[in-house]
Design a protein around this motif. Structure first.
Motif, PDB file in Angstrom:
ATOM      1  N   PHE A   1      32.494  39.636  49.135  1.00  0.00           N
ATOM      2  CA  PHE A   1      33.514  39.277  48.139  1.00  0.00           C
ATOM      3  C   PHE A   1      34.865  39.128  48.844  1.00  0.00           C
ATOM      4  O   PHE A   1      35.569  38.121  48.691  1.00  0.00           O
TER       5      PHE A   1
ATOM      6  N   ILE B   1      37.050  35.478  49.407  1.00  0.00           N
ATOM      7  CA  ILE B   1      38.405  35.277  48.882  1.00  0.00           C
ATOM      8  C   ILE B   1      39.396  35.069  50.029  1.00  0.00           C
ATOM      9  O   ILE B   1      40.258  34.180  49.984  1.00  0.00           O
TER      10      ILE B   1
ATOM     11  N   GLY C   1      33.598  31.572  45.125  1.00  0.00           N
ATOM     12  CA  GLY C   1      33.562  32.115  43.776  1.00  0.00           C
ATOM     13  C   GLY C   1      32.154  32.478  43.341  1.00  0.00           C
ATOM     14  O   GLY C   1      31.940  33.465  42.620  1.00  0.00           O
TER      15      GLY C   1
ATOM     16  N   VAL D   1      31.616  35.655  44.773  1.00  0.00           N
ATOM     17  CA  VAL D   1      32.300  36.671  43.958  1.00  0.00           C
ATOM     18  C   VAL D   1      31.408  37.091  42.797  1.00  0.00           C
ATOM     19  O   VAL D   1      31.226  38.292  42.520  1.00  0.00           O
TER      20      VAL D   1
ATOM     21  N   ALA E   1      40.200  41.997  45.197  1.00  0.00           N
ATOM     22  CA  ALA E   1      40.559  40.575  45.316  1.00  0.00           C
ATOM     23  C   ALA E   1      41.966  40.424  45.890  1.00  0.00           C
ATOM     24  O   ALA E   1      42.212  39.562  46.737  1.00  0.00           O
TER      25      ALA E   1
ATOM     26  N   THR F   1      38.892  34.299  41.328  1.00  0.00           N
ATOM     27  CA  THR F   1      38.307  35.626  41.111  1.00  0.00           C
ATOM     28  C   THR F   1      38.016  35.864  39.635  1.00  0.00           C
ATOM     29  O   THR F   1      36.907  36.274  39.255  1.00  0.00           O
TER      30      THR F   1
END
Length: 847
Positions: free
Chosen positions: A29, A33, A278, A281, A321, A371
């Motif tokens: 994750f 990002i 994403g 994510v 994030a 996010t």
């Protein structure tokens, strides 16, 4: 309000308390990002650094406050008086010509720039040795000084102190160019620079009737405040001058526009990486929340409302994030410093460490919206975890969409992400197409995943237990199929598209264009030299085909009486209006063109001026037969009616013009001639002999070997392709991270499957084969989709936008298949190996 605030504070405290245990499961994750945010921040920071430097150094880059440019003629006394009244003036003249050794043994194409004693008005010209420019260019005994680019000396095997011939004048090389302050504002050059004095240029005899010459008048204004109104004043006092006016606040408009366009493209590639991330994510959040089922159930058993549970994990996701975004912003902030080390020799980049808040803010917004857009739906699923999950670690509830508020929020964040991409784009049409393509790709990838599962479900029964288990894993509930196809498909399709475009361009430049292109272009042939020149070339190349056409230079100033500078022109046709265009006249249709509308004029036509316009460019500019085109040629405005449209084969590299006029239009006008020589059977030695003979016999004729020009363009395309592939690799790296995350997210279910199967007698070797078959099938299906989607996208760009022949390249197909299989099988087995060593008892106890 009194109830909400304590709940939010409680949720925040519990979120921080849980984060004390570390961020295991969130590393992918974080990487996704940071990668996407860093790419966007870096591209926009570097772009802004370059454009800000251009704006702040406008006077140096232009070598003046304002620049007036005239082609093929010098300013009249009246125009010169107007220019001198504005302030201190410096005059320079630019043209292409052939420089040759005194013994005639070798020659090279050069970009000649002749300057006066006032040059440069701003900035500093630096040479090696570091002497004043006036001293380096001074003449003595009929020989003038010259400062050359090091590349020219390398090509001709010369050194400082050696002599060189330019036209009819002898030059002594007194130094090499180190820094030319206004080089960028002069535009791109195909040949090395040769700097001489204006007196040397006059003595060379290169400036003759119809010669392709550019005269630049650079002015240091006495009244700086008058800059904004100069263009309007010049147009009012000299409406037919035909000069191009540029001010220091727009010293290099084409460069600035190209950098902005390229940065937009790279930003969209970075956004692709962020959107692919994403998916990672969503996978990471889903896997993390799945591992927290018992914790969530405990909260609910203790009376925590569902909203508080959602807030606890929303805060955790937001904090992690923000950490990823911060890493990306640090990368973006440092990028201009590192980029300056590589770009300083090509572009104006500030070496002073500077933060660009706008670029960093844009990257931050993209990171936050991505996010939220991809984390909301997994949070909605977490809200539905029942309290009974406390007594069973593995959930068997059927997958379904979360409640409608979460779906609505996810849609709103997606729309905000798309809106931000469009609103901040330089070309919003391209941004809209990009957003549409991403949405379409996601839908198609989901359909592809569903189709793979459908085919697996209906496949015939196979005898191999491992293969049967692999096929079952592809279509079972909670299968990895959608995650793998979605994560890897988008990145691979992007890479295939860019690789196919690059391959087709290279193939066109090195193959088809080279095969049909002429061997030479000969420019600035004087009318008195045409016959003798023709005899010389035909004697040197008896099998060659020589084509000759008259050539002038003109600038389009109006369509149907409307000033083109005040018109909104589509980007596709804007190049026709940028600067002067080569124009010609002919009494018959050129042999490499075909009429699409209208008819050609008679050979003895003597009516109002007519013009034949290239059909593609006419349609892009909104022109039709009967429209009027006004062209400024040699300081005179000439209006002609469009009599016909014709299809032009630009890719042939033969003599082609956007506009061909009826002969009566320029009757009596001074002009030079342009010629091409095409001889497919000619060897490099024969080409060299022709070049040597023409250059030595006619020193004022410029000879351009087409293969050399194609090689230069090919090098530029290669450098551009490298930058594009580097950007695309960011999206592929994001895909790999997402793929690893998707496989990791499925490891929990895989652990239970492996334990149960081993308990029932399955061996480790059989399970490895089963998982390998599954990953192999998924990788192969994803690769086939990437090839199809990337192939169609590349075909559309090459064939429909670039108007070039498009072919599918088998080596790209092979590389894509290998990449997809290595990634899916390799990453899958790496993650699976740990699962196979899991002890059975602890897992069975939780079922």
């Amino acid at each position: 309000m009194s109830i909400v605030t304590p709940r939010v504070a409680l949720a925040f405290r519990l979120a921080l308390r849980e984060l004390r245990g570390g961020i295991a499961g969130f590393y992918i994750f974080l990487a996704c990002i940071a990668l996407g945010t860093g790419a966007i921040a870096a591209v926009n920071s570097v772009s802004q650094s370059i454009t800000d430097t251009i704006a702040s150094q406008g006077q140096e880059l232009l070598a003046g406050d304002v620049r007036f440019e005239l082609n093929n003629r010098e300013a009249t006394p009246e125009e010169m008086g107007f220019l001198e009244g504005l302030g201190t003036i410096s005059v320079s003249t630019g043209l292409r010509s052939m420089a040759r050794k005194p013994d005639g043994s070798d020659q090279a194409l050069v970009e000649v720039k002749a300057v006066d004693d006032a040059y440069p008005l701003y900035g500093a010209f630096k040479a090696e040795p570091d002497y004043p420019l006036a001293a380096l260019l001074s003449g003595q005994g009929g020989t003038y000084g010259a400062v050359a680019a090091p590349l020219l000396l390398d090509r001709l095997g010369l050194a400082v102190g050696d002599e060189l011939l330019l036209g009819n004048v002898k030059l002594s090389i007194t130094g090499t160019v180190k820094t030319e302050p206004d080089a960028l504002s002069e535009g791109f050059g195909f040949a090395p620079r040769l700097l001489v004095s204006r007196r040397a240029l006059e003595a060379s005899g290169l400036i003759q009737t119809g010669s392709l010459v550019e005269h630049a008048y650079k002015i240091r204004l006495e009244d700086k405040g008058a800059m904004s109104g100069i263009q309007a004043r010049a147009a009012k006092e000299f409406p037919s001058a035909g000069w191009a006016v540029r001010t220091s606040d727009r010293a290099a408009p084409s460069l600035t526009e190209n950098i902005t366009r390229f940065s937009q493209f790279l930003t969209l590639v970075g956004l692709t990486a962020l959107i692919v991330g994403g998916v990672g994510v969503a996978n990471a959040v889903r896997a993390f929340l799945d591992s927290k089922r018992t914790t969530i159930a405990t909260f609910k058993c203790l009376g925590a409302p569902a909203q508080v549970v959602v807030l606890i994990y929303l805060f955790q996701i937001a904090i992690i994030a923000l950490g990823g975004i911060l890493i990306g912003l640090v990368i973006g902030a440092l990028s201009p410093i590192f980029a300056a080390q590589f770009l300083a020799q090509f572009l104006p980049v500030s070496t002073t460490p500077t933060l660009y808040p706008g670029a960093l803010l844009l990257a931050t917004l993209f990171g936050i919206l991505t996010t939220l857009a991809f984390a909301i739906l997994p949070l909605g699923h977490a809200r539905e975890v029942p309290a009974t999950a406390l007594f069973r670690e593995q959930g068997f509830e059927a997958r379904h969409l979360p409640s409608w508020p979460y779906i609505l929020l996810a849609a709103l964040f997606m729309a905000a992400l798309a809106g931000l991409a469009v609103l901040t784009a330089y070309d919003r049409f391209i941004a809209v197409v990009f957003v549409g393509a991403i949405v379409f790709a996601f839908v198609v990838l989901r359909l592809v995943a569903a189709a793979i599962a459908w085919l697996a479900r209906r496949s015939p029964r196979v005898n191999s237990p491992a293969l049967r288990l692999a096929i079952g894993n592809i279509h079972r509930p909670g299968a990895l199929t959608p995650s793998v196809v979605l994560s890897l498909g988008l990145g691979l399709a992007l890479l295939v598209t860019l690789t196919l475009i690059d391959g087709n361009l290279r193939q066109q430049l090195t193959g088809r264009m080279n095969e049909g292109a002429p061997n030479f272009f000969f420019v600035d042939i004087q009318s008195a030299e045409v016959d003798a020149f023709r005899d010389l070339v035909q004697a040197q190349a008896p099998k060659g085909k020589l084509m000759e056409v008259p050539m002038l230079r003109g600038r389009i100033v109006a369509f149907n009486g409307e000033d083109v500078s005040k018109m909104t022109v589509p980007a596709a046709g804007r190049w026709v209006l940028n600067g002067d265009r080569g124009i010609t006249y002919a009494d018959t249709l050129p042999e490499n063109a075909t009429l699409t509308e209208g008819s050609w004029w008679d050979k003895d036509y003597s009516g109002e001026p007519l013009v034949s316009f290239s059909s593609e460019e006419a349609h892009e500019l909104g022109l039709k037969i009967g429209d009027k085109v006004t062209v400024n040629v040699l300081g005179r405005n000439i209006t002609a009616k469009i009599a016909n449209l014709r299809r032009v084969q630009w890719e042939s590299l033969s003599i082609n013009f956007v506009m061909v006029f009826s002969p009566n239009t320029f009757r009596g006008a001074p002009h030079a001639w342009l010629a091409t020589l095409t001889d497919p059977s000619s060897t490099p030695a024969e080409d060299a002999a022709i070049l040597k003979s023409v250059t030595n016999t006619y020193p004022t004729i410029t000879s351009v070997r087409v293969k050399d020009a194609i090689d230069i363009v090919n090098q530029l395309v290669a450098q551009l392709a490298t930058a594009i592939r580097a950007a695309a690799s960011v999206a592929l790296i994001a895909s790999i991270l997402v793929l690893a995350g998707a496989l990791a997210a499925g490891n929990r279910a895989r652990t239970h499957d492996a334990v149960v199967l081993k308990t029932l007698g399955a061996t480790r070797a059989m399970l490895i084969r089963a998982f390998s078959y599954e990953y192999l099938i998924l990788g192969l299906a994803t690769a086939i989709f990437a090839l199809m989607a990337g192939g169609v996208a590349a075909w559309f760009i090459v064939a429909r936008i670039m108007r070039l022949p498009s072919t599918f390249l088998p080596d790209v197909a092979g590389l894509t298949l290998v990449t997809a299989l290595v990634l899916t099988v390799g990453i899958g087995l790496i993650g699976t190996w740990r699962i196979l060593g899991q002890k059975a008892a602890p897992v069975l106890r939780e079922l």
